[in-house]
Design an enzyme around this catalytic site. Structure first.
Site, PDB file in Angstrom:
ATOM      1  N   TRP A  36      43.724  31.626 -59.658  1.00  0.00           N
ATOM      2  CA  TRP A  36      43.336  33.046 -59.755  1.00  0.00           C
ATOM      3  C   TRP A  36      44.281  33.958 -58.964  1.00  0.00           C
ATOM      4  O   TRP A  36      44.699  33.605 -57.859  1.00  0.00           O
ATOM      5  CB  TRP A  36      41.929  33.198 -59.201  1.00  0.00           C
ATOM      6  CG  TRP A  36      41.541  34.597 -58.813  1.00  0.00           C
ATOM      7  CD1 TRP A  36      41.901  35.263 -57.675  1.00  0.00           C
ATOM      8  CD2 TRP A  36      40.751  35.511 -59.574  1.00  0.00           C
ATOM      9  NE1 TRP A  36      41.366  36.525 -57.680  1.00  0.00           N
ATOM     10  CE2 TRP A  36      40.659  36.710 -58.827  1.00  0.00           C
ATOM     11  CE3 TRP A  36      40.092  35.443 -60.810  1.00  0.00           C
ATOM     12  CZ2 TRP A  36      39.946  37.817 -59.268  1.00  0.00           C
ATOM     13  CZ3 TRP A  36      39.377  36.555 -61.248  1.00  0.00           C
ATOM     14  CH2 TRP A  36      39.305  37.724 -60.480  1.00  0.00           C
ATOM     15  N   ASP A  39      44.930  41.496 -56.416  1.00  0.00           N
ATOM     16  CA  ASP A  39      45.852  42.547 -55.952  1.00  0.00           C
ATOM     17  C   ASP A  39      47.270  42.097 -55.592  1.00  0.00           C
ATOM     18  O   ASP A  39      47.445  41.092 -54.897  1.00  0.00           O
ATOM     19  CB  ASP A  39      45.320  43.194 -54.668  1.00  0.00           C
ATOM     20  CG  ASP A  39      43.873  43.544 -54.727  1.00  0.00           C
ATOM     21  OD1 ASP A  39      43.259  43.421 -55.788  1.00  0.00           O
ATOM     22  OD2 ASP A  39      43.336  43.934 -53.671  1.00  0.00           O
ATOM     23  N   GLN A  55      46.864  38.341 -53.887  1.00  0.00           N
ATOM     24  CA  GLN A  55      45.565  37.755 -53.568  1.00  0.00           C
ATOM     25  C   GLN A  55      45.398  36.533 -54.467  1.00  0.00           C
ATOM     26  O   GLN A  55      45.533  36.635 -55.696  1.00  0.00           O
ATOM     27  CB  GLN A  55      44.462  38.779 -53.814  1.00  0.00           C
ATOM     28  CG  GLN A  55      44.440  39.895 -52.796  1.00  0.00           C
ATOM     29  CD  GLN A  55      43.887  39.432 -51.452  1.00  0.00           C
ATOM     30  OE1 GLN A  55      42.688  39.335 -51.263  1.00  0.00           O
ATOM     31  NE2 GLN A  55      44.768  39.136 -50.500  1.00  0.00           N
ATOM     32  N   ASP A 168      42.753  46.523 -46.343  1.00  0.00           N
ATOM     33  CA  ASP A 168      43.939  46.729 -47.176  1.00  0.00           C
ATOM     34  C   ASP A 168      44.990  47.631 -46.525  1.00  0.00           C
ATOM     35  O   ASP A 168      45.388  48.669 -47.092  1.00  0.00           O
ATOM     36  CB  ASP A 168      43.548  47.286 -48.567  1.00  0.00           C
ATOM     37  CG  ASP A 168      42.393  46.511 -49.202  1.00  0.00           C
ATOM     38  OD1 ASP A 168      42.258  45.314 -48.889  1.00  0.00           O
ATOM     39  OD2 ASP A 168      41.626  47.097 -49.991  1.00  0.00           O
ATOM     40  N   GLU A 222      39.663  51.554 -51.852  1.00  0.00           N
ATOM     41  CA  GLU A 222      40.392  50.333 -51.506  1.00  0.00           C
ATOM     42  C   GLU A 222      41.896  50.539 -51.706  1.00  0.00           C
ATOM     43  O   GLU A 222      42.331  51.441 -52.408  1.00  0.00           O
ATOM     44  CB  GLU A 222      39.950  49.179 -52.417  1.00  0.00           C
ATOM     45  CG  GLU A 222      38.453  48.898 -52.384  1.00  0.00           C
ATOM     46  CD  GLU A 222      38.100  47.616 -53.145  1.00  0.00           C
ATOM     47  OE1 GLU A 222      37.518  46.722 -52.519  1.00  0.00           O
ATOM     48  OE2 GLU A 222      38.401  47.511 -54.351  1.00  0.00           O
ATOM     49  N   TRP A 305      38.100  44.526 -62.305  1.00  0.00           N
ATOM     50  CA  TRP A 305      37.005  43.681 -61.805  1.00  0.00           C
ATOM     51  C   TRP A 305      35.890  43.545 -62.830  1.00  0.00           C
ATOM     52  O   TRP A 305      35.260  42.503 -62.926  1.00  0.00           O
ATOM     53  CB  TRP A 305      36.448  44.237 -60.483  1.00  0.00           C
ATOM     54  CG  TRP A 305      37.380  43.969 -59.349  1.00  0.00           C
ATOM     55  CD1 TRP A 305      38.157  44.874 -58.690  1.00  0.00           C
ATOM     56  CD2 TRP A 305      37.655  42.693 -58.764  1.00  0.00           C
ATOM     57  NE1 TRP A 305      38.906  44.237 -57.732  1.00  0.00           N
ATOM     58  CE2 TRP A 305      38.604  42.902 -57.752  1.00  0.00           C
ATOM     59  CE3 TRP A 305      37.198  41.396 -58.995  1.00  0.00           C
ATOM     60  CZ2 TRP A 305      39.115  41.870 -56.959  1.00  0.00           C
ATOM     61  CZ3 TRP A 305      37.699  40.364 -58.216  1.00  0.00           C
ATOM     62  CH2 TRP A 305      38.635  40.606 -57.219  1.00  0.00           C
TER      63      TRP A 305
END
Ligand code: FRU
Length: 494
Positions: A36, A39, A55, A168, A222, A305
């Site tokens: 997976w 970001d 990520q 972040d 974010e 998302w």
């Protein structure tokens, strides 16, 4: 010293990464080595090369305890895979190394600043993620976490700031000092971007609230990024829980760009314009860098998302990055075009001029799934108009993905309803474009499993992932009313 967790992740990707065949990956959009990806992180120049971290949860195609995947490139298109850079292997980041950024230090090292996440069972039984900012220093492959981590904690928050939504950090160097912007949830429950300053990247001083959401554009903000561009200051952020505002901002996880003047004294951005960054279905958490030749280049997570648990079950790795895009500010708006390096990959030019459209039309040699195609359409009669114009790509008898332009309301629609998605999810998005008497320029970049659309030389971008089998490579055009188009199409060969 490499921890057991990091060693295990590196061994895992070495063992299973090679099983993912290149033919199942896009040609030039980055996908994770295995598992997976979300970001983009640490997008920066180090020793003359562009590094990108992401990520990463190598062990499955679902989000899990966050590691940092790592690649580098010289041209934004060919990515060299490097071993996992960070694993959640300390007390303060045991539940995840969340998003962050990187900078080259004067001593030749690369410094990473990221969010360490630690879940804590509170006295009342609730489970909370405590988020702090941490640093690690390395040589472009191996990174050592600072022994005094975390370097910014709840104690460095302004009054009312949440220690659970504090993440972040994006770092940059200016006039010999370092600055970071970090997302936070203030007392009003929405989002704000905090600014910190440091001489050495280890000890940080809170400077102020650069910008606040006040529940106007979503809630928690974010993944901020802040930079100067074309005489303005630009703040990018990705709000959660956005409610739609007309056709500009859609509901869910959105993206926002604030453009204005930076009041350095007050550490505050005086906003002049607020807009979405990308108007498509799959774009989130972008990050930028400044190239040595002065270009501000942005890359985003080409996902959302809302739909990230909707992948077909044959997918062995999940998540893609967008094409890196060059940014500019024109007439107070953010514009974006694919990095110019893409032009070197254009082959087999096909040109058509003044094609009259009177119903569904195909053109010889205009097909493909790894292409760069620009279509300019206008009314057939000067001063006249037409009802709509459509481009259908990734087509076969059953599938297609469509871009439609309606001059009357100056809207563009991207529609992937028939792209073969095995889930009933949001597949259509409309957005307003500038009115130019029925003339519009649409540049489409396809790379097997995605379509990135750039409108009117980058005035707007709209991005969508598709899962259509690559054998569906037909392209057709359609219009209702008198429209004429020019087509310039290239295959992209890397
Ligand atoms: C944004 C985000 C970040 C966080 C990361 C976790 O997509 O939620 O705020 O750092 O993903 O993977």
């Amino acid at each position: 010293m490499i921890s057991e967790k990091l060693k295990k992740a590196r061994e895992f990707e070495d063992q299973y990464g090679p099983f993912i065949k290149d033919k199942n990956r896009p040609d030039f959009h980055l996908t994770p080595t295995i598992g997976w990806m979300n970001d983009p992180n640490g997008f920066s120049v180090y020793k003359g090369e562009v590094h990108l971290f992401y990520q990463y949860h190598p062990y499955s195609t679902k989000w899990g305890p966050m590691h940092w995947g790592h690649v580098k490139t010289r041209d934004f298109l060919h990515w060299e895979r490097l071993p996992v850079a960070l694993a959640p292997d300390t007390e303060y980041d045991r539940n995840g190394c969340f998003s962050g950024s990187a900078v080259e230090l004067p001593d030749g090292h690369q410094l990473i600043v990221y969010t360490g996440v630690r879940q804590v069972r509170e006295e009342n039984g609730e489970l909370h993620e405590h988020q702090t900012q941490c640093v690690a220093v390395g040589d472009g492959v191996d990174y050592e976490k600072y022994e005094m981590n975390p370097v910014i904690t709840a104690g460095d928050l302004p009054v009312g700031g949440s220690a659970f939504d504090f993440r972040d950090p994006k770092i940059w160097r200016e006039d010999g000092k370092y600055y970071i912007v970090v997302g936070n949830r203030p007392a009003d429950g929405s989002g704000s971007i905090l600014l910190y300053e440091s001489e050495d990247c280890l000890s940080w001083k809170y400077k102020g609230v650069l910008a606040a959401c006040h529940n106007q554009y979503g809630r928690m903000w974010e993944c901020p990024d802040f930079f100067e561009l074309d005489g303005k200051h630009v703040l990018l952020t990705s709000p959660q829980e956005m409610t739609a505002i007309g056709l500009e901002f859609h509901a869910g996880n959105g993206t926002v760009c604030l453009i204005g003047e930076y009041d350095r004294e007050k550490c505050h951005l005086l906003r002049e314009n607020v807009q979405a960054i990308d108007y498509g279905l799959d774009f989130y958490a972008p990050q930028t860098l400044l190239t040595p030749d002065g270009r501000r280049v942005m890359i985003g997570w080409m996902q959302n998302w809302e739909t990230s648990n909707c992948q077909p079950n044959y997918v062995r790795c999940f998540g893609q990055m967008t094409l890196p895009r060059e940014l500019s500010v024109r007439d107070g708006r953010l514009c974006q075009t694919p990095v110019r390096e893409l032009e070197a990959c254009r082959s087999y030019q096909i040109l058509y001029r003044n094609v009259h459209l009177g119903g569904l039309t195909t053109l010889q040699n205009v097909r493909g799934r790894v292409i760069d195609m620009t279509v300019t359409v206008r009314p057939a009669v000067r001063g006249g108009t037409y009802s709509w114009f459509k481009i259908n790509v990734a087509g076969d008898g059953e599938h297609m993905t469509t871009v439609r332009y309606k001059p009357e309301c100056s809207t563009v629609r991207i529609d992937r309803t028939r792209c073969g998605f095995p889930h009933d999810i949001v597949n259509v998005r409309d957005f307003v474009v500038s009115a130019r008497q029925g003339e519009i320029k649409l540049r489409l970049v396809l790379d097997k499993y995605s379509m990135e659309l750039f409108v009117n030389d980058g005035e707007q971008a709209a991005t969508t992932v598709i899962y259509t089998d690559v054998s569906a490579d037909a392209i057709s055009f359609d219009a209702l009313g008198g429209a004429v188009m020019d087509v310039e199409k290239y295959d992209l060969i890397l």
